[in-house]
Scaffold this motif. Sequence first.
Motif, PDB file in Angstrom:
ATOM      1  N   VAL A  25      39.392  32.179  32.262  1.00  0.00           N
ATOM      2  CA  VAL A  25      39.987  33.225  31.496  1.00  0.00           C
ATOM      3  C   VAL A  25      38.699  34.153  31.450  1.00  0.00           C
ATOM      4  N   GLY A  26      38.892  35.232  32.022  1.00  0.00           N
ATOM      5  CA  GLY A  26      38.183  36.507  31.798  1.00  0.00           C
ATOM      6  C   GLY A  26      38.757  37.947  31.988  1.00  0.00           C
ATOM      7  N   LEU A  27      37.619  38.865  32.022  1.00  0.00           N
ATOM      8  CA  LEU A  27      37.852  40.202  32.036  1.00  0.00           C
ATOM      9  C   LEU A  27      37.505  40.694  33.469  1.00  0.00           C
ATOM     10  N   GLY A  28      38.246  41.807  33.941  1.00  0.00           N
ATOM     11  CA  GLY A  28      37.791  42.268  35.391  1.00  0.00           C
ATOM     12  C   GLY A  28      37.745  43.776  35.142  1.00  0.00           C
ATOM     13  N   PHE A  29      36.878  44.334  36.014  1.00  0.00           N
ATOM     14  CA  PHE A  29      36.383  45.987  35.794  1.00  0.00           C
ATOM     15  C   PHE A  29      36.452  46.587  37.370  1.00  0.00           C
ATOM     16  N   GLY A  30      37.102  47.622  37.402  1.00  0.00           N
ATOM     17  CA  GLY A  30      37.179  48.477  38.699  1.00  0.00           C
ATOM     18  C   GLY A  30      38.334  49.492  38.603  1.00  0.00           C
ATOM     19  N   SER A  31      39.093  49.684  39.566  1.00  0.00           N
ATOM     20  CA  SER A  31      40.259  50.578  39.454  1.00  0.00           C
ATOM     21  C   SER A  31      41.167  50.064  38.371  1.00  0.00           C
ATOM     22  N   ILE A  32      41.344  48.677  38.346  1.00  0.00           N
ATOM     23  CA  ILE A  32      42.206  48.099  37.409  1.00  0.00           C
ATOM     24  C   ILE A  32      41.046  47.212  36.420  1.00  0.00           C
ATOM     25  N   LEU A  52      46.695  40.716  33.824  1.00  0.00           N
ATOM     26  CA  LEU A  52      47.382  41.936  33.195  1.00  0.00           C
ATOM     27  C   LEU A  52      46.344  42.853  32.600  1.00  0.00           C
ATOM     28  N   GLY A  53      46.838  44.206  33.357  1.00  0.00           N
ATOM     29  CA  GLY A  53      45.775  45.310  33.165  1.00  0.00           C
ATOM     30  C   GLY A  53      46.463  46.691  33.214  1.00  0.00           C
ATOM     31  N   TYR A  54      45.153  47.597  32.847  1.00  0.00           N
ATOM     32  CA  TYR A  54      45.656  49.155  32.910  1.00  0.00           C
ATOM     33  C   TYR A  54      44.984  49.457  34.244  1.00  0.00           C
ATOM     34  N   HIS A  55      46.014  50.085  35.046  1.00  0.00           N
ATOM     35  CA  HIS A  55      45.676  50.544  36.456  1.00  0.00           C
ATOM     36  C   HIS A  55      45.368  51.976  36.513  1.00  0.00           C
ATOM     37  N   VAL A  56      44.058  52.422  36.643  1.00  0.00           N
ATOM     38  CA  VAL A  56      43.812  53.797  36.335  1.00  0.00           C
ATOM     39  C   VAL A  56      44.427  54.713  37.331  1.00  0.00           C
ATOM     40  N   MET A 150      45.262  51.790  44.974  1.00  0.00           N
ATOM     41  CA  MET A 150      43.924  51.919  44.318  1.00  0.00           C
ATOM     42  C   MET A 150      43.350  50.690  44.407  1.00  0.00           C
ATOM     43  N   GLY A 151      44.060  49.578  44.493  1.00  0.00           N
ATOM     44  CA  GLY A 151      43.603  48.045  44.399  1.00  0.00           C
ATOM     45  C   GLY A 151      42.503  47.814  45.706  1.00  0.00           C
ATOM     46  N   PHE A 152      42.479  48.782  46.500  1.00  0.00           N
ATOM     47  CA  PHE A 152      41.342  48.772  47.630  1.00  0.00           C
ATOM     48  C   PHE A 152      39.854  49.061  46.956  1.00  0.00           C
ATOM     49  N   ILE A 153      39.862  49.569  45.874  1.00  0.00           N
ATOM     50  CA  ILE A 153      38.497  49.456  45.211  1.00  0.00           C
ATOM     51  C   ILE A 153      38.307  48.154  44.553  1.00  0.00           C
ATOM     52  N   PRO A 154      37.017  47.670  44.793  1.00  0.00           N
ATOM     53  CA  PRO A 154      36.859  46.355  44.487  1.00  0.00           C
ATOM     54  C   PRO A 154      36.951  46.111  42.874  1.00  0.00           C
ATOM     55  N   THR A 155      37.321  44.951  42.423  1.00  0.00           N
ATOM     56  CA  THR A 155      37.205  44.593  40.958  1.00  0.00           C
ATOM     57  C   THR A 155      36.347  43.538  40.926  1.00  0.00           C
ATOM     58  N   VAL A 156      35.252  43.705  39.658  1.00  0.00           N
ATOM     59  CA  VAL A 156      34.385  42.683  39.555  1.00  0.00           C
ATOM     60  C   VAL A 156      35.021  42.095  38.154  1.00  0.00           C
TER      61      VAL A 156
END
Length: 162
Positions: A25-32, A52-56, A150-156
């Motif tokens: 379980v964790g957190l992801g940062f990027g366009s999402i 589950l996230g907020y898609h900018v 926008m998912g083509f932007i990497p998420t870390v």
Amino acid sequence: MRRFVITLTVLLAVAFTASAKPRSVGLGFGSIQNVSMQHMVYGTDNFFQLDLGYHVGLPSTGTMRLTGTYNYMILSPKWTEKGTWNFYAGPGVSLGSGFNTDKAVSLGVTAQVGLEYIFEFPLQLAVDLRPSFGIMLGNDRFRYDLDGLMGFIPTVTARYMF
């Protein structure tokens, strides 16, 4: 009574088997920006991932998105002596809800590809791409849901494994 004992035994066996499967379980940062959960499939290196996230997206079209993918472990190169590297990819579906300018609901197909590093202690770092394409219903009309591209932007993502 015999059926009850057999049923109870089967339920306990299923519960112990389910608890033996690794999860993270964790957190992801990027366009999402998302909360992410992975669950390994018993007997394989493959895993389910639920985000589950907020898609900018664009400034006026932010959406909350729930995405589920089934990922296949493609390659595990031995780049370091400690820790584990993995390449993975897989298909999935997404369900979203726009809430800025138009109250819309979206349904789409998703693809995910990523690279992860698992440390010797229970920490996993991953970088992935997760584009999504689908349809959106809002204001009494259908349209294409392009925010998922926008998912083509990497998420870390950083996850705790247990």
